[in-house]
Design a protein around this motif. Structure first.
Motif, PDB file in Angstrom:
ATOM      1  N   GLY A  52       2.201  -3.900   3.915  1.00 39.48           N
ATOM      2  CA  GLY A  52       2.034  -2.842   2.981  1.00 39.48           C
ATOM      3  C   GLY A  52       0.825  -2.018   3.443  1.00 39.48           C
ATOM      4  N   GLU A  53       0.416  -2.089   4.803  1.00 40.21           N
ATOM      5  CA  GLU A  53      -0.485  -1.382   5.034  1.00 40.21           C
ATOM      6  C   GLU A  53      -0.474   0.104   5.252  1.00 40.21           C
ATOM      7  N   THR A  54       0.751   0.334   5.763  1.00 41.98           N
ATOM      8  CA  THR A  54       1.219   2.006   6.052  1.00 41.98           C
ATOM      9  C   THR A  54       1.224   2.523   4.704  1.00 41.98           C
ATOM     10  N   ALA A 111      -0.369   7.222 -13.027  1.00 39.67           N
ATOM     11  CA  ALA A 111       0.847   7.152 -12.196  1.00 39.67           C
ATOM     12  C   ALA A 111       1.012   6.971 -10.837  1.00 39.67           C
ATOM     13  N   LEU A 112      -0.061   7.366 -10.181  1.00 39.42           N
ATOM     14  CA  LEU A 112      -0.057   7.389  -8.805  1.00 39.42           C
ATOM     15  C   LEU A 112      -0.363   5.911  -8.063  1.00 39.42           C
ATOM     16  N   THR A 113      -1.341   5.037  -9.027  1.00 41.57           N
ATOM     17  CA  THR A 113      -1.372   3.804  -8.768  1.00 41.57           C
ATOM     18  C   THR A 113      -0.423   2.836  -8.670  1.00 41.57           C
ATOM     19  N   GLN A 114       0.432   3.319  -9.913  1.00 46.41           N
ATOM     20  CA  GLN A 114       1.551   2.582 -10.193  1.00 46.41           C
ATOM     21  C   GLN A 114       2.676   2.666  -9.074  1.00 46.41           C
ATOM     22  N   ALA A 148      -2.372   2.986   2.998  1.00 47.04           N
ATOM     23  CA  ALA A 148      -3.011   4.075   3.754  1.00 47.04           C
ATOM     24  C   ALA A 148      -2.582   5.386   3.322  1.00 47.04           C
ATOM     25  N   ARG A 149      -1.251   5.603   3.154  1.00 48.83           N
ATOM     26  CA  ARG A 149      -0.882   6.759   2.788  1.00 48.83           C
ATOM     27  C   ARG A 149      -1.283   7.055   1.357  1.00 48.83           C
ATOM     28  N   TRP A 150      -1.235   6.162   0.421  1.00 47.76           N
ATOM     29  CA  TRP A 150      -1.483   6.376  -0.987  1.00 47.76           C
ATOM     30  C   TRP A 150      -2.942   6.406  -1.179  1.00 47.76           C
TER      31      TRP A 150
END
Length: 287
Positions: free
Chosen positions: A228-230, A209-212, A233-235
């Protein structure tokens, strides 16, 4: 299991990790009234807050998905100079709630998917249909200016040229054309739609679910002109801190189904585990 919602004609059915939101007004080809548009954000917010909802399927009762906004409500607002102000506000709020839903969403389209129906379908992450699917973007038939939000969603899926074709003409296109232009992602054989949507939803429910969630935010950022870089990095930090990455690697090494920890409450069991094949549906398919 079905449960009431805060609006008539919106029905929620839960079966394990997969929840189905059905537009239930088949006698009107599931056209959405002003009250239904207004209620959708609240219904979706309640489902978004429930960690047991791993995948959301949006569909229509009977032979149609959604024939759009109820024509009787288009001029029903109190402001004579802008009679659609309230409806436009609620329509955009409903679109935002579905577009920003934190778990994967699939539009399961049978029959008519017209106007507001296309708006809802394009706000879902994926769109599956069968040969009965008929699609149309019809503001030119009634003199409506399609909102920038709805236009952007359409352009991102089908490109500027096909978006112009649909918007200028209001013509209906069949399911094969919708697939060819990118308006839908899968075209299933007659009779296979519900079963395949259920199977694929179970696959999604078995994944991280995290990847999604990360992918959803990164794709949205890129679609809005960012890189999408920020978000990435956070995820990435979250996948390490939560143990999600460690569990995925361990499961792969041990050749077992993963029990991803992210996003689950202590009382919610994993949606996939030893002895259960996440690629096989269980229970009644969504209808």
């Amino acid at each position: 299991m079905s449960e009431p919602t805060r609006a008539e004609h919106l029905r929620v059915t839960r079966d394990g990790a997969v929840t189905v939101l059905t537009i239930d007004r088949p006698e009107k080809r599931n056209a959405l009234t002003a009250d239904m548009w207004a209620a959708l954000p609240g219904v979706l917010a309640g489902l978004a807050e429930d960690p047991a909802v791993r995948v959301l399927v949006v569909t229509g009762a009977g032979p149609s998905f959604c024939a759009g906004a109820d024509i009787g409500d288009l001029l029903g607002g109190p402001d004579a100079e802008d009679p659609m102000a309230r409806l436009r506000r609620d329509n955009l709020a409903a679109q935002a709630a579905l577009r920003d839903f934190p778990r994967p969403t699939i539009a399961m389209v049978r029959g008519h998917c017209i106007g507001g129906g296309v708006e809802l379908a394009t706000c879902c992450d994926l769109r599956f249909t069968d040969p009965t699917g008929v699609f149309g973007v019809t503001p030119a038939k009634v003199g409506i200016v399609y909102t920038p939000t709805s236009t952007r969603q359409l352009v991102q899926l089908v490109g500027p040229s096909t978006a112009r074709y649909l918007l200028y003409s209001g013509e209906l296109v069949d399911a094969a054309t919708a697939l060819r232009t990118g308006l839908v992602d899968r075209l299933l054989e007659a009779g296979d739609l519900a079963g395949e949507v259920r199977r694929f939803a179970e696959v999604l429910a078995s994944r991280s679910a995290l990847t999604q969630r990360a992918a959803k935010e990164i794709v949205a950022a890129i679609g809005s002109g960012g890189d999408g870089e920020t978000e990435a990095a956070r995820w990435y930090r979250e996948t390490v801190a939560s143990g999600e990455l460690a569990e995925g690697v361990a499961a792969f090494t041990e050749r077992r189904p993963p029990r991803f920890p992210w996003g689950r409450t202590p009382s919610s069991p994993p949606s996939a585990g030893p002895g259960r094949d996440p690629g096989r549906g269980r229970g009644e398919a969504p209808a």
